[in-house]
Design a protein around this motif. Sequence first.
Motif, mmCIF file in Angstrom:
data_model
loop_
_atom_site.group_PDB
_atom_site.id
_atom_site.type_symbol
_atom_site.label_atom_id
_atom_site.label_comp_id
_atom_site.label_asym_id
_atom_site.label_seq_id
_atom_site.Cartn_x
_atom_site.Cartn_y
_atom_site.Cartn_z
ATOM 1 N N PHE A 407 1.188 -1.247 0.049
ATOM 2 C CA PHE A 407 -0.240 -0.032 0.219
ATOM 3 C C PHE A 407 0.609 1.288 -0.151
ATOM 4 C CE2 PHE A 407 -2.504 -3.267 2.197
ATOM 5 C CZ PHE A 407 -3.471 -3.651 1.848
ATOM 6 N N GLU A 408 0.405 2.091 -1.148
ATOM 7 C CA GLU A 408 1.565 3.744 -1.437
ATOM 8 C C GLU A 408 0.652 4.340 -1.274
ATOM 9 O OE1 GLU A 408 4.660 3.509 -1.964
ATOM 10 O OE2 GLU A 408 5.366 1.464 -2.549
ATOM 11 N N GLU A 409 0.348 4.514 0.021
ATOM 12 C CA GLU A 409 -0.531 5.641 0.312
ATOM 13 C C GLU A 409 -0.310 5.988 1.980
ATOM 14 O OE1 GLU A 409 -5.219 3.627 1.864
ATOM 15 O OE2 GLU A 409 -4.375 2.647 0.216
ATOM 16 N N ALA A 410 -1.069 6.728 2.138
ATOM 17 C CA ALA A 410 -0.921 7.943 3.778
ATOM 18 C C ALA A 410 -2.559 6.897 4.601
ATOM 19 C CB ALA A 410 -1.474 9.212 3.197
ATOM 20 N N TYR A 411 -1.052 7.081 6.103
ATOM 21 C CA TYR A 411 -2.037 6.579 6.899
ATOM 22 C C TYR A 411 -1.310 6.909 8.059
ATOM 23 C CZ TYR A 411 1.070 2.710 7.118
ATOM 24 O OH TYR A 411 2.627 1.990 7.157
ATOM 25 N N ARG A 412 -2.329 6.485 9.190
ATOM 26 C CA ARG A 412 -1.534 6.986 10.519
ATOM 27 C C ARG A 412 -1.903 5.695 11.199
ATOM 28 N NH1 ARG A 412 -4.774 11.697 10.604
ATOM 29 N NH2 ARG A 412 -3.188 14.005 9.983
ATOM 30 N N PRO A 413 -0.475 4.800 11.622
ATOM 31 C CA PRO A 413 -0.922 4.309 12.495
ATOM 32 C C PRO A 413 -1.626 4.363 13.584
ATOM 33 C CG PRO A 413 2.148 4.635 11.912
ATOM 34 C CD PRO A 413 0.758 5.640 11.644
ATOM 35 N N GLN A 414 -1.703 3.190 14.305
ATOM 36 C CA GLN A 414 -3.309 3.377 15.370
ATOM 37 C C GLN A 414 -2.833 2.213 16.501
ATOM 38 O OE1 GLN A 414 -5.376 5.063 15.398
ATOM 39 N NE2 GLN A 414 -5.022 6.405 13.160
#
Length: 682
Positions: A407-414
């Motif tokens: 996945f080459e996309e922005a996300y916030r680790p949770q």
Amino acid sequence: MTTTILFDPLAPWPFITVLFGMVLCSLGLSLWRGLSGWALRTFAALVVLAALTGPVIQQEEREHLDDIVFVVEDRSASQKLGNRDEAVSQAAASLKEQLTARPNTELREITVGDGANNSGTGIMQALSDAMAEAPKGRIAGAILLSDGQVHDLDRASDMPAPIHLLHTGKQGDWDRRLTIDNAPAFAILGEEITMTLRIDDLGAGPDGADKVPLEVSIDGDTPQQFEVSTGTDIELPLILPHGGRNVLQFSTPAVDGELTDRNNSIVVQINGVRDRLSVLLVSGEPHPGGRTWRNLLKSDSSVDLVHFTILRPPEKQDGVPVSELSLIAFPTRELFLEKIDDFDLIIFDRYKRRGILPSLYLDNVRNYVEGGGAVLIAAGPDFASAESIYRTPLADVIPARPTVRIFEEAYRPQVSELGQRHPVTAGLEQEFEGEWGHWLRHIDLEAERGDTLMTGVDDRPLLVLDHVGEGRVALLGSDHAWLWHRGYEGGGPQLELLRRLAHWLMKEPELEEETLWAEAAGQKLRIIRRSLENAVGQVVVTTPSGEMQSLALSETAPGQFEAQFEGPEIGLYRLENGDHTAVIGLGPAAPIEFDETLASTELLEPIIKQSTGGIMALEDGLPRLRDVRAGRPAAGRGWIGLTPRNAYETKSVTQIPLLPAWLMLLLSTLLLTGAWLYEGRR
């Protein structure tokens, strides 16, 4: 009512003295010249002089005050030995009866217990405090009921009356004492420490006890048996078995006849710390996050880092001679076969198969993990390729399988729900103010085992931890943790996360997810149980005397359960909760009250002699009480003395002139008139 004569002169005393001299000169002159009437004139002059001195009669109404006698009862732990406490109670009751029947006497009782923070018996401080509240002019004496083991002689105050010691010791008392010197609070794992142990028989010990048994246990395990000599220092070498708190108990069995077995056992708590951490960092293809790992590890002075970076893979053919690319060949065989067990942690950062590390080496890494080693894998795009490190013997220990998706996309680790309970990620949100920045790459993982603590895109596994054999493995499904370090979109708790990961992998006790331990504060225990389960059972506490008590644990934070326990005695406590056990020593390693258990008179003898008091044993009977004058010897065979003070309080004072002015004037006038008439008749 008391009456005294005082003088309140109407003129200065030098003036009155001069007048008196003039009267004497006049008397001498009259006698020399043979003048008549000299006697009457002299008496008249003396009456005038007496009037000038102003004599008055002073009457005082006094109230007699009782003498104060202090009786100090030593109720410290050492007084609980044998029948000492009972002897003190009987002596105190008898003294109270005698002093109450004694006229003009006030009894003030003082009870002294154990001092705070293992400070011992504070008789002198208690006596000084009581003296400060009483007038010195009323203190008639002090009687100490104690074993004489006083620990605050520097607090003694000057006593204006005799001090007596009635000690509780007996002929034939003896005790066996175990002591340990130079026990450190911290020790380096793998290094030998030396403690000095000694066993002494104090007093009238048993005959033929040159050798005695000694038991040594660590963390409550089965003790080891030894035979040691008494009265000699024994050097005891020791290597701590694990990091964190190590609880060592040394004990020798109790023997019939000794005063107590409380000093036959000593609990020593030593924290095991690592001297240097050896870390092997294997970097694959260079990327922006590679320097982050290196800087993190190099910033810790306790870390010895070996960094292996693949800059020129074998398939790269650019015609540059190998001799011009490196000075020496990298010792892969030495690192991955011969000395792999010397490393505490191995990190694979975006490493993929390139023929540099044969399968034999990676199979040895797998054996290293199963034998107790630790591996951290920071996955990049290569982890999802055909050259993935997962396609090696390491697949047996890696807890998650990569898919082909990246996945080459922005996300916030949770932090996952399980991660809220795991010590590696629990409370991680509080370690960083503000919202975490985005990561931009996520390697898709399918968790096959272990614990998923963090998630990424669509709640897919991002950080997976697992126990493999005796070792541990952590898999981070992204190579973009460095974005937090660079402050991208505000950054995040990257350093704290990686620090916790490294410490968990190296089995630091404070980051165990399933553990039981306790913290001591005085006589109170704070029992802590950490678990990934939603509920845990009760904890069973076993006291040093063998009594067992079950306590309910309440959840104070996600994954953390606690209970409070008041320890009734000093010694080693055992905790059990399911398969988890722990031990902790409560109280000082060597309580000062049991350091010297035999009654002694040497400590108090100088103070008692200075006060002219006496020292006697209660087993010889209670001495009689006598009155003695101040400064005289206040003790003899079968008796002790108190000094009467005869103190009083003045209620009122009345002053009456002894010679009224009108009477003095009339008397002097009559005498002068008589002298004049006498001289005229002649």
